[in-house]
Design an enzyme around this catalytic site. Structure first.
Site, PDB file in Angstrom:
ATOM      1  N   ALA A  26       2.601  -2.360   4.095  1.00 51.55           N
ATOM      2  CA  ALA A  26       2.406  -1.335   5.122  1.00 51.55           C
ATOM      3  C   ALA A  26       1.956  -2.062   6.377  1.00 51.55           C
ATOM      4  CB  ALA A  26       1.341  -0.344   4.681  1.00 51.55           C
ATOM      5  N   SER A  33       0.823  -1.215   0.000  1.00 48.87           N
ATOM      6  CA  SER A  33       0.000   0.000   0.000  1.00 48.87           C
ATOM      7  C   SER A  33       0.855   1.263   0.000  1.00 48.87           C
ATOM      8  CB  SER A  33      -0.867   0.057   1.260  1.00 48.87           C
ATOM      9  OG  SER A  33      -1.664  -1.075   1.350  1.00 48.87           O
ATOM     10  N   HIS A  75      -6.931   4.652   6.614  1.00 45.31           N
ATOM     11  CA  HIS A  75      -6.226   4.172   5.423  1.00 45.31           C
ATOM     12  C   HIS A  75      -5.471   5.329   4.754  1.00 45.31           C
ATOM     13  CE1 HIS A  75      -5.320   1.572   2.079  1.00 45.31           C
ATOM     14  NE2 HIS A  75      -6.015   2.287   1.215  1.00 45.31           N
ATOM     15  N   HIS A 132      -5.710  -9.356  -1.520  1.00 45.20           N
ATOM     16  CA  HIS A 132      -5.801  -9.599  -0.086  1.00 45.20           C
ATOM     17  C   HIS A 132      -6.952 -10.557   0.225  1.00 45.20           C
ATOM     18  CE1 HIS A 132      -4.038  -5.556  -0.594  1.00 45.20           C
ATOM     19  NE2 HIS A 132      -3.292  -5.863   0.445  1.00 45.20           N
ATOM     20  N   ASN A 140       2.184   3.619  10.935  1.00 45.69           N
ATOM     21  CA  ASN A 140       1.448   4.194  12.075  1.00 45.69           C
ATOM     22  C   ASN A 140       1.715   3.352  13.307  1.00 45.69           C
ATOM     23  OD1 ASN A 140      -0.360   2.243  10.370  1.00 45.69           O
ATOM     24  ND2 ASN A 140      -1.156   2.123  12.467  1.00 45.69           N
ATOM     25  N   MET A 151      -2.070  -7.029   7.107  1.00 47.59           N
ATOM     26  CA  MET A 151      -3.130  -7.881   6.554  1.00 47.59           C
ATOM     27  C   MET A 151      -2.705  -8.556   5.245  1.00 47.59           C
ATOM     28  SD  MET A 151      -6.175  -5.081   7.021  1.00 47.59           S
ATOM     29  CE  MET A 151      -6.300  -4.039   8.486  1.00 47.59           C
ATOM     30  N   SER A 152      -1.413  -8.777   5.076  1.00 50.68           N
ATOM     31  CA  SER A 152      -0.960  -9.353   3.800  1.00 50.68           C
ATOM     32  C   SER A 152       0.298 -10.192   4.005  1.00 50.68           C
ATOM     33  CB  SER A 152      -0.672  -8.220   2.801  1.00 50.68           C
ATOM     34  OG  SER A 152       0.464  -7.480   3.202  1.00 50.68           O
ATOM     35  N   HIS A 207      -3.788   0.971  -4.287  1.00 41.02           N
ATOM     36  CA  HIS A 207      -3.248  -0.276  -4.819  1.00 41.02           C
ATOM     37  C   HIS A 207      -3.387  -0.243  -6.334  1.00 41.02           C
ATOM     38  CE1 HIS A 207      -3.237  -2.587  -0.892  1.00 41.02           C
ATOM     39  NE2 HIS A 207      -3.892  -1.504  -0.596  1.00 41.02           N
ATOM     40  N   TYR A 212      -8.801 -10.157   2.735  1.00 35.74           N
ATOM     41  CA  TYR A 212      -9.938  -9.342   3.217  1.00 35.74           C
ATOM     42  C   TYR A 212     -10.824  -8.824   2.103  1.00 35.74           C
ATOM     43  CZ  TYR A 212      -7.056  -5.118   2.281  1.00 35.74           C
ATOM     44  OH  TYR A 212      -6.294  -4.154   1.693  1.00 35.74           O
ATOM     45  N   GLU A 213     -10.339  -8.870   0.869  1.00 36.29           N
ATOM     46  CA  GLU A 213     -11.185  -8.477  -0.258  1.00 36.29           C
ATOM     47  C   GLU A 213     -12.176  -9.592  -0.609  1.00 36.29           C
ATOM     48  OE1 GLU A 213      -8.897  -6.081  -3.462  1.00 36.29           O
ATOM     49  OE2 GLU A 213      -7.365  -7.233  -2.395  1.00 36.29           O
TER      50      GLU A 213
HETATM   51  N1  HPA Z   1      -3.010  -2.620  11.375  1.00 38.26           N
HETATM   52  C1  HPA Z   1      -3.142  -3.506  10.373  1.00 38.26           C
HETATM   53  N2  HPA Z   1      -2.693  -3.270   9.148  1.00 38.26           N
HETATM   54  C2  HPA Z   1      -2.070  -2.116   8.923  1.00 38.26           C
HETATM   55  C3  HPA Z   1      -1.884  -1.143   9.926  1.00 38.26           C
HETATM   56  C4  HPA Z   1      -2.388  -1.421  11.228  1.00 38.26           C
HETATM   57  O1  HPA Z   1      -2.260  -0.618  12.172  1.00 38.26           O
HETATM   58  N3  HPA Z   1      -1.211  -0.104   9.361  1.00 38.26           N
HETATM   59  C5  HPA Z   1      -0.990  -0.437   8.062  1.00 38.26           C
HETATM   60  N4  HPA Z   1      -1.504  -1.656   7.780  1.00 38.26           N
END
Ligand code: HPA
Length: 270
Positions: free
Chosen positions: A111, A28, A244, A81, A232, A208-209, A59, A83-84
């Site tokens: 990310a 990302s 996001h 992903h 973050n 998440m990947s 993406h 989650y998609e």
């Molecule tokens: N959590 C999960 N996935 C992420 C995060 C997060 O804080 N930041 C970027 N991808």
């Protein structure tokens, strides 16, 4: 079962006599590297059988073949992903194609949220190991030709490549953290209680990947390097709500550092 065959045939035809030495998956907000390769040649996912079109903002959706530091590479801009709603097979499809193309080195970027309290985002983290909390595995079901049933996962991220990444970071004066990546299904971000749980489990970052791709790569004996951009602080550590947009903006901030790291690694891979 061998859904990658059609994609492979199309990508072979597109590549012609180009033989990429490494495949690099861009996470990302990290698609910028794709714009910096020399002699780029692109194919959109719409032209590849079985490749869905990504719908997540930030993406991309194409493969880029070209030269990086004088070496032929293949970049995947836009990943799939769980989650998609994609089945694990689809998430793993590009890696299966890369392996069939004879690519031995796989660089995965993503990310991630910082779970270790000391992180100062945006930062780069070399993935030393992972914890699969997605409760999915892309190699369940019949064994696909070229893959082992029970891949060893005692060193999922190649020791030599990690050493190389550390050397490049030192030479380029880049701060490179190192830690354990926990993969969750998403797409909701974690709760503070879940982050405290992840800290106790030994995770340094959460995302998440990546993990499904690593598993398939290891089942095929590829060498894997993983780099997270800590965009973050995770929920409960961060004083503000997660978004996001924040993740994408932070990704763009460290994209140049990531590019220097990846270029340095590709330069010294061979
Ligand atoms: N959590 C999960 N996935 C992420 C995060 C997060 O804080 N930041 C970027 N991808």
């Amino acid at each position: 079962m061998n859904q990658h065959r059609d994609a492979l045939a199309r990508i072979r035809q597109w590549l012609g006599d180009i033989q990429p030495e490494a495949a690099i998956v861009l996470g990302s907000g990290l698609g910028g590297l794709a714009a910096t390769v020399e002699q780029p040649q692109r194919i959109g996912y719409a032209d590849i059988p079985g490749f869905p079109i990504p719908k997540v903002a930030g993406h991309g959706g194409d493969l880029v073949a070209g030269q990086l530091e004088g070496h032929p590479v293949l970049l995947q801009s836009g990943r799939f992903h769980l989650y998609e709603g994609h089945p694990p097979d689809t998430v793993a499809l590009p890696v299966r194609v890369f392996a069939e193309l004879g690519i031995r080195n796989l660089v995965l970027t993503n990310a991630a949220g910082g779970v270790r309290p000391g992180f100062r985002p945006p930062a780069l983290m070399l993935i030393a190991d992972h914890i699969n909390l997605m409760w999915r595995n892309p190699i369940t079901g019949p064994v696909i030709e070229g893959e082992t049933r029970f891949p060893d996962m005692s060193e999922p991220y190649d020791r030599g490549l990690r050493e190389l990444a550390r050397e490049v970071a030192l030479g380029e004066s880049l701060l490179l953290e190192e830690g354990v990546y926990a993969a969750l299904l998403g797409p909701s971000y974690e709760t503070p209680a879940e982050i405290r749980m992840l800290q106790r489990l030994g995770a340094d970052a959460v995302g998440m990947s990546t993990v499904p791709e690593v598993i398939v790569a290891r089942a095929r004996g590829m060498r894997v390097l993983g780099v997270s951009t800590i965009t973050n602080l995770a929920a409960g550590i961060s004083p503000t709500a997660l978004s996001h947009e924040e993740v994408l903006a932070a990704g763009r901030q460290v994209a140049r550092d990531l590019e220097r790291l990846v270029r340095g690694i590709v330069r010294r891979l061979y």
